[in-house]
Design a protein around this motif. Structure first.
Motif, mmCIF file in Angstrom:
data_model
loop_
_atom_site.group_PDB
_atom_site.id
_atom_site.type_symbol
_atom_site.label_atom_id
_atom_site.label_comp_id
_atom_site.label_asym_id
_atom_site.label_seq_id
_atom_site.Cartn_x
_atom_site.Cartn_y
_atom_site.Cartn_z
ATOM 1 N N VAL A 17 -9.397 8.123 10.430
ATOM 2 C CA VAL A 17 -8.281 7.859 10.479
ATOM 3 C C VAL A 17 -7.588 7.007 11.302
ATOM 4 O O VAL A 17 -8.151 7.777 12.461
ATOM 5 C CB VAL A 17 -6.682 8.100 9.889
ATOM 6 C CG1 VAL A 17 -5.649 8.010 9.674
ATOM 7 C CG2 VAL A 17 -6.757 9.058 8.190
ATOM 8 N N PHE A 21 -2.289 4.825 -2.936
ATOM 9 C CA PHE A 21 -3.010 5.180 -2.141
ATOM 10 C C PHE A 21 -3.359 6.678 -1.572
ATOM 11 O O PHE A 21 -4.092 7.411 -0.857
ATOM 12 C CB PHE A 21 -1.955 4.707 -0.837
ATOM 13 C CG PHE A 21 -2.324 5.387 0.363
ATOM 14 C CD1 PHE A 21 -2.559 3.558 1.500
ATOM 15 C CD2 PHE A 21 -1.952 5.838 1.461
ATOM 16 C CE1 PHE A 21 -3.567 3.881 2.965
ATOM 17 C CE2 PHE A 21 -1.807 6.181 2.909
ATOM 18 C CZ PHE A 21 -3.498 4.978 3.319
ATOM 19 N N SER A 56 1.005 -1.130 -0.138
ATOM 20 C CA SER A 56 0.350 0.138 0.535
ATOM 21 C C SER A 56 1.147 1.046 0.156
ATOM 22 O O SER A 56 0.105 2.278 -0.561
ATOM 23 C CB SER A 56 -0.624 -0.236 1.364
ATOM 24 O OG SER A 56 0.225 -0.446 2.718
ATOM 25 N N ASP A 66 -4.852 1.727 10.019
ATOM 26 C CA ASP A 66 -3.186 1.159 9.898
ATOM 27 C C ASP A 66 -3.436 -0.260 10.968
ATOM 28 O O ASP A 66 -3.167 0.613 12.565
ATOM 29 C CB ASP A 66 -2.657 2.170 10.402
ATOM 30 C CG ASP A 66 -1.117 2.093 10.375
ATOM 31 O OD1 ASP A 66 -1.061 1.149 10.058
ATOM 32 O OD2 ASP A 66 -0.262 2.392 10.883
ATOM 33 N N SER A 73 -1.951 9.250 5.890
ATOM 34 C CA SER A 73 -2.870 9.583 5.611
ATOM 35 C C SER A 73 -3.829 10.602 5.757
ATOM 36 O O SER A 73 -4.491 11.041 4.515
ATOM 37 C CB SER A 73 -4.210 8.365 6.132
ATOM 38 O OG SER A 73 -3.287 7.093 5.966
ATOM 39 N N THR A 112 -12.963 1.594 2.260
ATOM 40 C CA THR A 112 -11.896 1.545 3.549
ATOM 41 C C THR A 112 -10.910 0.703 3.098
ATOM 42 O O THR A 112 -10.858 -0.319 2.557
ATOM 43 C CB THR A 112 -12.948 0.437 4.601
ATOM 44 O OG1 THR A 112 -13.558 0.900 4.382
ATOM 45 C CG2 THR A 112 -12.075 0.178 5.845
ATOM 46 N N MET A 113 -10.050 1.198 3.505
ATOM 47 C CA MET A 113 -8.423 0.532 3.707
ATOM 48 C C MET A 113 -7.887 0.232 4.391
ATOM 49 O O MET A 113 -7.792 0.878 5.649
ATOM 50 C CB MET A 113 -7.753 1.347 2.755
ATOM 51 C CG MET A 113 -5.960 1.496 2.734
ATOM 52 S SD MET A 113 -5.559 -0.057 1.122
ATOM 53 C CE MET A 113 -3.867 0.529 0.506
ATOM 54 N N ALA A 157 -7.065 12.059 3.788
ATOM 55 C CA ALA A 157 -8.673 10.835 4.124
ATOM 56 C C ALA A 157 -9.312 11.275 5.482
ATOM 57 O O ALA A 157 -8.794 12.065 6.527
ATOM 58 C CB ALA A 157 -7.316 9.247 4.408
ATOM 59 N N SER A 171 -11.636 5.625 4.301
ATOM 60 C CA SER A 171 -10.802 5.280 5.949
ATOM 61 C C SER A 171 -9.470 4.372 5.292
ATOM 62 O O SER A 171 -9.855 3.175 4.690
ATOM 63 C CB SER A 171 -12.387 4.159 5.955
ATOM 64 O OG SER A 171 -13.206 5.131 5.855
ATOM 65 N N VAL A 172 -8.266 4.824 6.662
ATOM 66 C CA VAL A 172 -7.457 4.378 6.386
ATOM 67 C C VAL A 172 -7.407 3.599 8.061
ATOM 68 O O VAL A 172 -7.632 4.444 9.055
ATOM 69 C CB VAL A 172 -6.386 4.825 5.730
ATOM 70 C CG1 VAL A 172 -5.362 4.114 6.016
ATOM 71 C CG2 VAL A 172 -6.692 5.333 4.709
ATOM 72 N N CYS A 182 -6.976 8.797 -0.873
ATOM 73 C CA CYS A 182 -7.551 9.863 0.056
ATOM 74 C C CYS A 182 -7.882 10.868 -0.439
ATOM 75 O O CYS A 182 -8.279 11.648 0.408
ATOM 76 C CB CYS A 182 -5.975 10.096 1.039
ATOM 77 S SG CYS A 182 -5.114 8.577 1.939
ATOM 78 N N VAL A 196 -4.550 -1.453 6.162
ATOM 79 C CA VAL A 196 -3.518 -1.776 6.075
ATOM 80 C C VAL A 196 -2.759 -2.931 6.940
ATOM 81 O O VAL A 196 -2.514 -3.222 8.254
ATOM 82 C CB VAL A 196 -1.782 -0.562 6.114
ATOM 83 C CG1 VAL A 196 -1.414 -0.701 5.966
ATOM 84 C CG2 VAL A 196 -2.805 0.513 4.707
#
Lengths: 377, 271
Positions: B169, B106, B98, B197, B161, B117-118, B166, B194-195, B110, B120
């Motif tokens: 987050v 990526f 990513s 992590d 992000s 929805t991402m 984004a 949405s990210v 953002c 990671v």
């Protein structure tokens, strides 16, 4: 053909042809000399309820059209040489996953950034072999604005019916030239859609070829849940590395093309009685070739012409036929000699083959070709 | 009663390819519970991935699933979402997929604020290719291509992000699996990009080389070295030294890309 007469540029004809064929998604990244396609579709697609998106790069543009096609939308991207280089990664993905889509490459000089506004025909071999791995290649090379429209429709049709990407290979000259064309009435040209499954969703196997070489393709979201992967896969769509499954699948991808040559292959062949010289040319070089042949005729030199509209798969039969009639085949192309290799490969010494080549950003003129015809007679 | 994962799994697709001790399964389970919590329909959900260990996850779960090329999951997902904005689209990707090869896609996803929805799967390493350093491998750490210590500096996924635009987050860990599930659920219901992590562990190619202990030790490390965003406010800079912040960093409302495009469609059609 009845329909609306318009004065269109080649790139506009591609955009209109795509809409006519039912294209409802364009993902692109601006690059000269293809940008008019994106510009026109950014205006026209929302009007017909389609979607246009300018992605962050050519790689993403190619990815986006595959994603949209998986949801059932006929999809197009347009680019030129340097952008085509970037698209190749995901072009291979579309080949192995059998996702229909159409890619326009308006060729310009290269390698690398090359001649952004100069015409070229130097992506001939890239179109066939660009993406890695063995894969089928269907490449159409229209030579007029009307033909760009018609071949764009045909590109979508072939892509849908065979579930494989189709490349339209034009160049800056026909991309930007304007000609009067006729936009056919709705229904006048046949429009094909991809085969879709009619079995219950729980029985669906996305790569089941028990009923034919092209498996039916369900739309994501339609109730048929399936897995798509760029890895070699079995009938269920899940990864496999079993030799007994991988090789037949690879061979089937090629066979989709080789067993459907009647649908794909298209060319013009003019033969003149007593011709000792033939010309093999495509795209804008074929236009110069036609003018050269007319002049040669006036000088009393009869010349045959073979113009492939389908460049890949390469028209082997007609080339061999021409080689059987003439002593020499002249191959004009705006590169340093790419298509000429295919001509030589096919005819296996049945005739002499000579090239007319230019890579200076100017077109091959009728005079360039006429001079070579006179030389070889 | 224990949660029934089977209803979302594809029969016959296990065992998975992940190594013993890998934490990817914990993230996968958090995703499944989050999907269940928000009630997504399997037929109307598309899960997209790129290349790498995390990217094999869609093969195990019973949705419309798309395993693409290295780094490109968001680009494919953008086409899917634009072609039918009513679909729920979730991307799963490792940190290398990513943020390195997929970094351009990526940041632009953002920026667009498209409703994807991402998640990671951030284990600080390229696992599948045998432990080369990734954009989140900390400076100085060992990897198969940094035998003398990593000369690069790591991305902070959340900061990146937010900088790129984004609108949701968050950061969770596999030690904090329940809050992670909640964050993923929030990310799915959030209308925009949405990210999440998801800090996880690779004991095989990262932990072993850097002597981080057993798989369990690596998961417990998150317990002692992360601080929730609220708790952090009560701590001094000295107490926060070396700690990783977790929690929801941003949850903003901003026009979503497909909805904005729908306005263009209406405008073009003279509405």
């Amino acid at each position: 053909m009845s329909g609306k007469e318009v004065f269109y540029q080649g790139n506009e004809a591609c955009a209109e042809g795509a809409l006519y064929a039912g294209c409802r998604f364009f993902g692109g990244y601006p690059i000269t000399p293809s940008t008019e396609v994106a510009e026109l579709l950014s205006r026209r697609l929302p009007k017909v309820g389609g979607a246009f998106i300018q992605m962050e790069d050519e790689i993403a543009a190619m990815a986006s059209i595959i994603g949209a096609s998986l949801v059932g939308k006929k999809s197009l991207t347009a680019t030129s040489g340097p952008g085509m280089s970037l698209k190749l990664e995901n072009l291979g993905f579309a080949c192995i996953t059998e996702v229909p889509c159409v890619i326009l490459n308006v060729m310009r000089g290269g390698p690398s950034t090359g001649l952004p506004t100069g015409p070229s025909q130097s992506d001939v071999m890239q179109a066939k072999w660009g993406t890695h791995g063995d894969h089928p290649a269907i490449v159409l090379t229209p030579a007029s604005v009307q033909e760009i429209f018609n071949e764009t429709v045909r590109a979508f049709n072939i892509s849908e019916r065979l579930r494989t990407p189709v490349i339209l290979l034009t160049d800056e000259i026909i991309g930007h030239m304007r000609e009067k064309i006729v936009i056919p009435e709705k229904g006048e040209l046949e429009i094909w859609d991809r085969p879709r499954p009619d079995c219950p969703p729980e029985e669906y196997l996305p790569y089941d070829t028990s009923k034919g070489i092209v498996p039916p393709m369900a739309d994501f979201g339609s109730g048929y849940r399936f897995h798509v992967t760029g890895l070699n896969h079995d009938a269920s769509g899940f990864p496999t590395n079993k030799p007994s499954l991988v090789e037949p699948e690879e061979e089937r991808l090629m066979a989709k093309v080789t067993e459907n040559l009647d649908m794909i292959e298209k060319y013009e062949y003019f033969q003149k009685d007593g011709a000792k010289v033939g010309v093999m040319a495509f795209g804008s070089s074929a236009r110069s070739a036609k003018a050269a042949i007319k002049q040669a005729q006036e000088e009393g030199i009869p010349v045959d012409l073979l113009r492939p509209v389908t460049l890949w798969p390469y028209p082997e039969g007609p080339t061999i036929e021409m080689a059987g009639r003439v002593d020499t085949i002249v191959v004009p192309e705006m590169n340093l000699g790419q298509m000429i290799n295919e001509v030589q490969r096919c005819i296996e010494g049945r005739a002499k083959v000579v090239g007319v080549n230019r890579v200076d950003g100017d077109p091959i003129t009728p005079e360039n070709i006429l001079q070579k015809i006179r030389e070889v007679v | 009663m224990a949660f029934n994962y089977d209803q979302y799994m594809r029969p016959g697709k296990l065992p998975h390819i992940w190594c013993p001790g890998c934490a990817h399964g914990t993230v996968m389970k958090a995703i499944i519970r989050a999907i269940d919590r928000v009630g997504l329909e399997k037929d109307r959900t598309v899960i997209v991935s790129g290349i790498g260990c995390a990217s094999r996850m869609p093969g195990y779960v019973d949705f419309n699933t798309l395993h693409t090329t290295h780094g490109r999951s968001l680009a494919f997902a953008t086409g899917v979402k634009m072609a039918d904005p009513s679909l729920n689209v979730i991307c799963v990707a490792g940190d290398g997929d990513s943020l390195a090869i997929g970094g351009n896609h990526f940041i632009h996803a953002c920026r667009r604020n498209i409703d994807i929805t991402m998640i990671v799967f951030n284990n600080n390493i390229y696992g599948m290719t045998g432990g080369q350093f990734s954009p989140t491998t900390p400076h100085g750490r060992l990897a198969s291509t940094t035998p003398y210590g990593n000369p690069d500096y790591a991305f902070d996924v959340a900061e990146l992000s937010m900088g790129a635009g984004a609108t949701y987050v968050s950061r969770g860990t596999v030690y904090h699996a329940v809050p992670l599930e909640r964050q993923i659920a929030d990310g799915i219901t959030h209308n925009g990009f949405s990210v999440i992590d998801a800090l996880c562990t690779c004991p095989t190619t990262y932990g072993r080389r850097n002597k981080l202990g057993s798989p369990i030790d690596m998961i417990l490390w998150f317990k002692d070295n992360t601080v929730g965003i609220k708790a952090a406010q009560k701590l001094s800079p000295e107490e926060m030294e070396g700690k990783i912040l977790t929690g929801v960093f941003r949850n903003d409302i901003k026009p979503e890309y497909c909805e904005e495009y729908q306005k263009i469609v209406e405008m073009a059609q003279g509405g």
